[in-house]
Enzyme design. Structure first.
Site, short mmCIF file in Angstrom:
data_model
loop_
_atom_site.label_atom_id
_atom_site.label_comp_id
_atom_site.label_asym_id
_atom_site.label_seq_id
_atom_site.Cartn_x
_atom_site.Cartn_y
_atom_site.Cartn_z
N HIS A 136 0.87 -1.18 0.00
CA HIS A 136 0.00 0.00 0.00
C HIS A 136 0.92 1.23 0.00
O HIS A 136 2.03 1.16 0.50
CB HIS A 136 -0.84 -0.06 1.28
CG HIS A 136 -1.92 0.98 1.41
ND1 HIS A 136 -1.66 2.29 1.75
CD2 HIS A 136 -3.26 0.89 1.27
CE1 HIS A 136 -2.81 2.96 1.82
NE2 HIS A 136 -3.79 2.14 1.53
N GLN A 216 -4.56 -5.45 6.78
CA GLN A 216 -5.56 -6.34 6.15
C GLN A 216 -5.51 -7.75 6.72
O GLN A 216 -6.21 -8.64 6.22
CB GLN A 216 -5.34 -6.38 4.63
CG GLN A 216 -5.44 -5.04 3.93
CD GLN A 216 -6.84 -4.46 3.99
OE1 GLN A 216 -7.82 -5.15 4.28
NE2 GLN A 216 -6.95 -3.17 3.74
N LYS A 239 -10.54 -1.02 10.76
CA LYS A 239 -10.75 -2.14 9.84
C LYS A 239 -11.15 -3.40 10.59
O LYS A 239 -11.35 -4.46 9.98
CB LYS A 239 -9.49 -2.40 9.01
CG LYS A 239 -9.13 -1.26 8.05
CD LYS A 239 -7.99 -1.66 7.14
CE LYS A 239 -7.27 -0.48 6.51
NZ LYS A 239 -8.05 0.21 5.48
N CYS A 377 -4.88 2.74 -3.53
CA CYS A 377 -3.63 3.23 -2.94
C CYS A 377 -2.51 2.21 -3.13
O CYS A 377 -1.65 2.03 -2.26
CB CYS A 377 -3.79 3.56 -1.44
SG CYS A 377 -4.93 4.89 -1.15
#
Lengths: 419, 162
Positions: A136, A216, A239, A377
């Site tokens: 990212h 993630q 997240k 991104c």
């Protein structure tokens, strides 16, 4: 294929009692453009369940004061709850010590902390930093800024056509000037789960520390600092059912003690005169100013919530969702999945022939289906796969097989409109 | 938020499938590149002025349907027009897309470009529609490259500004 046939092929999601879980999420009851909300943008930010919302409200209504300072009751309560949240994170990550947990504003902040605290102290002219194609921008730009300042170099691990890092190439990038490896645990654009444990072991053979971007990964499966043996691990609260504005940087105590502070201010000092400041011990050395106390405590509640559901069940359900979605999207003529790694988290990036992802995203929104479109991104990933952008559906444990069907039906509608 | 299917009408889909004046003019007198860094849209615009008339105009690029159709229809309406008229249309198109021009009550020269009026209800897509006009404005004023994020640019239309 009709919706009925599709439904017959739909496997049951046995891993979790999803309908009961969904009842905890007020926002999932929303309708968008007259359709039930199908929220498939979880890789960007996830939704918050009522018990976590309630924790924020409880803090603000009965526990709020500044921490680590006053002797009054509220300050003591807030301090105790804030430090209890730190211990929850420690347990969640299986970190050895609670002082290895630093509260940040998010993953980006954590990576910048390492770039300043470790990078500016230990990386100099002609030194090298290894990153990967799958990073990212938040794990590229801070290192480019540092490299520019110091005259250091960035080397990049390539990927194959499935979106998997090439470990043989990775091995050849090390030399006596390598000072750090930065690698994402899970690619936000493709979903690839990288072999970070092996990559960390290889780096350590060369005496090089490793920073893992866990933004993630932490929301989706169990991450264990002792099993990984990484030196730094950064992730975000929002997240994983927590609030925005809070994140975590895990760092091995040995490194954190050697590093310089990132931000200067209150709470990160032991004593200050105009001649000399003595810095506080870790983790406080890295928590300058009043931290996001409410957000940290609420993140603790989000971790409690995830653990109560069970990270293994979450991972199993999301794998079921990904497998079903992959199968269904593969059946659509004119739709190509970008990122077909053998090991993937619940991210499905795809392109529809003849339709730009932004048109896909706008038309899916008409059906109540929320996805992300664009470069995510991660422009180097887009360049590698020669696409300007993709559409990305990303799943959470509260998503259902029926929502996958809604996604597929909406994609068909887009194709029909574009003829 | 309005249903975007009102925007994806046949005329826009047709221009997306078969964009007019698509390509690069070899003998251009003016040119500009337009970028939208938020979504990666990119167009190249070349045009030829004879005196103060737009004699020829071409566009080429990689973009979503809204941007491509807007570019294609723009070339068909500004071709053969005076430069000052083109600038007038640029202003009117921008005002329509950002909700400042009410086609029902205010005078305008947009004609069939009115099919883009619905974009005002889709704040994230306003820039897609405006980018070609933004780029035309840059080319006419001899600015080689422009971006929807160029704050100082008078064409700047912030997201949500509609």
């Amino acid at each position: 294929m009709t919706a009925g046939q599709s439904a017959m092929m739909r496997p049951p999601s046995a891993a979790l009692a999803v309908e009961r879980i969904r009842a905890d999420f007020p926002i999932l009851k929303l309708r968008v453009n007259g359709n039930p909300l199908v929220f498939l943008d979880n890789a960007a930010s996830s939704q918050m369940p009522q018990p976590v919302i309630d924790r924020w409200v409880k803090y603000q209504t009965s526990q709020h004061a500044n921490i680590h300072r006053a002797v009054h009751t509220l300050s003591e309560t807030a301090t105790a709850e804030y430090e209890a949240a730190r211990r929850k994170v420690q347990a969640f990550l299986n970190a050895k010590e609670e002082r290895e947990i630093i509260f940040t504003s998010g993953t980006t902040d954590g990576i910048n902390l390492v770039a300043h605290g470790y990078g500016r102290k230990f990386i100099g002219r002609d030194d090298e930093i290894i990153l990967t194609t799958l990073e990212h921008h938040s794990n590229i730009v801070p290192w480019q800024m540092l490299a520019q300042e110091k005259g250091a170099k960035i080397r990049v691990v390539p990927v194959n056509d499935r979106g998997e890092l090439l470990l043989d190439e990775y091995r050849t990038l090390f030399n006596s000037r390598t000072r750090l490896v930065g690698v994402t645990h899970v690619s936000n654009a493709l979903g690839t789960i990288n072999p970070v444990r092996d990559m960390i072991a290889i780096a350590h053979e060369h005496g090089v520390p490793v920073l893992v971007d866990g933004a993630q990964a932490a929301p989706h499966f169990k991450v264990d600092m002792q099993a990984l043996d990484c030196d730094f691990y950064a992730f975000s609260g929002h997240k994983m059912c927590g609030p925005t504005g809070i994140g975590v940087l895990y760092g091995k105590a040995g490194w954190l003690e050697k590093m310089q502070p990132f931000k200067g201010g209150g709470d990160m000092i032991l004593s200050v005169t105009f001649e000399k400041t003595t810095y506080n011990v870790i983790p406080y050395k890295f928590e300058a100013g009043t931290p996001p106390i409410a957000a940290a405590i609420t993140l603790g509640a989000a971790i409690d919530y995830l653990i109560a559901i069970g990270m293994d069940g979450i991972a199993a359900h999301e794998t079921d969702l990904l497998d079903y979605a992959t199968d269904q999207v593969n059946r659509l003529p004119g739709v190509r999945i970008i990122g077909t790694a053998e090991k993937k988290a619940a991210v499905l990036s795809f392109v529809v022939d003849g339709v730009h992802p932004h048109d896909v995203g706008t038309l899916l929104n008409d059906e109540g289906v929320a996805i992300r479109t664009g470069h995510h991104c991660a422009q180097p990933v887009m360049q590698r796969f020669k696409v300007p952008a993709t559409s990305r559906a990303s799943f959470a444990f509260y998503n259902t097989m029926a929502e996958v069907d809604a996604l597929v039906a909406a994609i068909r509608k887009v194709q029909k409109i574009f003829g | 938020m309005a249903d975007s299917k009102q925007l994806y009408q046949e005329v826009i889909l047709d221009h997306n499938r078969k964009p007019r004046n698509w390509g690069v003019l070899a003998d251009a007198s003016h040119k500009a590149e337009g970028h939208n860094p938020l979504c990666g849209d990119h167009i190249s615009l070349t045009l030829k002025l004879s005196g103060d008339v737009v004699d020829a105009i071409n566009v080429q690029g990689e973009s979503c349907a809204i941007c491509k159709a807007s570019a294609s229809m723009m070339t068909t309406v500004v071709k053969g027009r005076k430069r000052a008229d083109a600038e007038q249309m640029i202003r009117e198109f921008r005002d329509m897309a950002t909700g400042k021009l009410d086609l029902g009550t205010q005078r305008h020269h947009l004609g069939r470009l009115a099919v883009f009026a619905g974009v005002r209800d889709l704040p994230t897509r306003v820039k897609c529609a405006i980018l070609p006009w933004h780029t035309l404005h840059a080319a006419l004023n001899s600015v080689a490259s422009t971006s929807t994020e160029a704050e100082a640019d008078p064409m700047h239309a912030p997201i949500g500004g509609a």
